[in-house]
Design a protein around this motif. Sequence first.
Motif, PDB file in Angstrom:
ATOM      1  N   ASP A  48       0.830  -1.204   0.000  1.00 35.79           N
ATOM      2  CA  ASP A  48       0.000   0.000   0.000  1.00 35.79           C
ATOM      3  C   ASP A  48       0.870   1.262   0.000  1.00 35.79           C
ATOM      4  O   ASP A  48       0.545   2.243  -0.672  1.00 35.79           O
ATOM      5  N   VAL A  66      -5.768   4.931  -1.318  1.00 30.23           N
ATOM      6  CA  VAL A  66      -5.938   3.526  -1.676  1.00 30.23           C
ATOM      7  C   VAL A  66      -7.337   3.084  -1.271  1.00 30.23           C
ATOM      8  O   VAL A  66      -7.759   3.280  -0.127  1.00 30.23           O
ATOM      9  N   ARG A  69      -6.918  -3.536  -3.088  1.00 25.99           N
ATOM     10  CA  ARG A  69      -6.148  -4.305  -4.052  1.00 25.99           C
ATOM     11  C   ARG A  69      -7.123  -4.952  -5.023  1.00 25.99           C
ATOM     12  O   ARG A  69      -8.220  -5.356  -4.637  1.00 25.99           O
ATOM     13  N   PHE A  89      -3.735  -1.991  -7.844  1.00 32.52           N
ATOM     14  CA  PHE A  89      -4.533  -1.320  -6.829  1.00 32.52           C
ATOM     15  C   PHE A  89      -5.539  -0.374  -7.460  1.00 32.52           C
ATOM     16  O   PHE A  89      -5.283   0.217  -8.507  1.00 32.52           O
TER      17      PHE A  89
END
Length: 152
Positions: A48, A66, A69, A89
Amino acid sequence: MTRPRICVAAYVIRNRAVPEVLVFDHIGMPEAGTQVPAGGVKSGEELDEAVLREVAEETGLLTATVVRRIAVENKPHPDTGQPRRTTFFFLQASTETLDAWDHHVHADGDDAGLTFACRFLPLPLRQPLADDQDAWLGHLDPRWATVTGDSR
């Protein structure tokens, strides 16, 4: 057996009337093709953290976040043939993020000194990205799968 290079790649999505993905081109190197931010993970770095660093280094964008995923792809590097494992991502960018800008890379590594022309493109893409980096967009939303004339 050679261990794969651990990499990350980012689909930075800006949600406007039509969703858009952040891409860039190498200024002066059209043969490199249009790409999303991607690169290697440093020793001891969390995935991340690595994807946020790559976005910042390659585009200058510091405000992406973020979301999650998406997928892990085991595919050799297109130029060297060396094994590589890339985690893709999904990131979000503010709707206020600029439409386009040039970013000069100041970080260490292969991209140091290069300038990238960054911009948001509407989804679905009309052309595939370099190294099929767009392959996982349809996993975020089936409507975002790249529209091409081939049967990929």
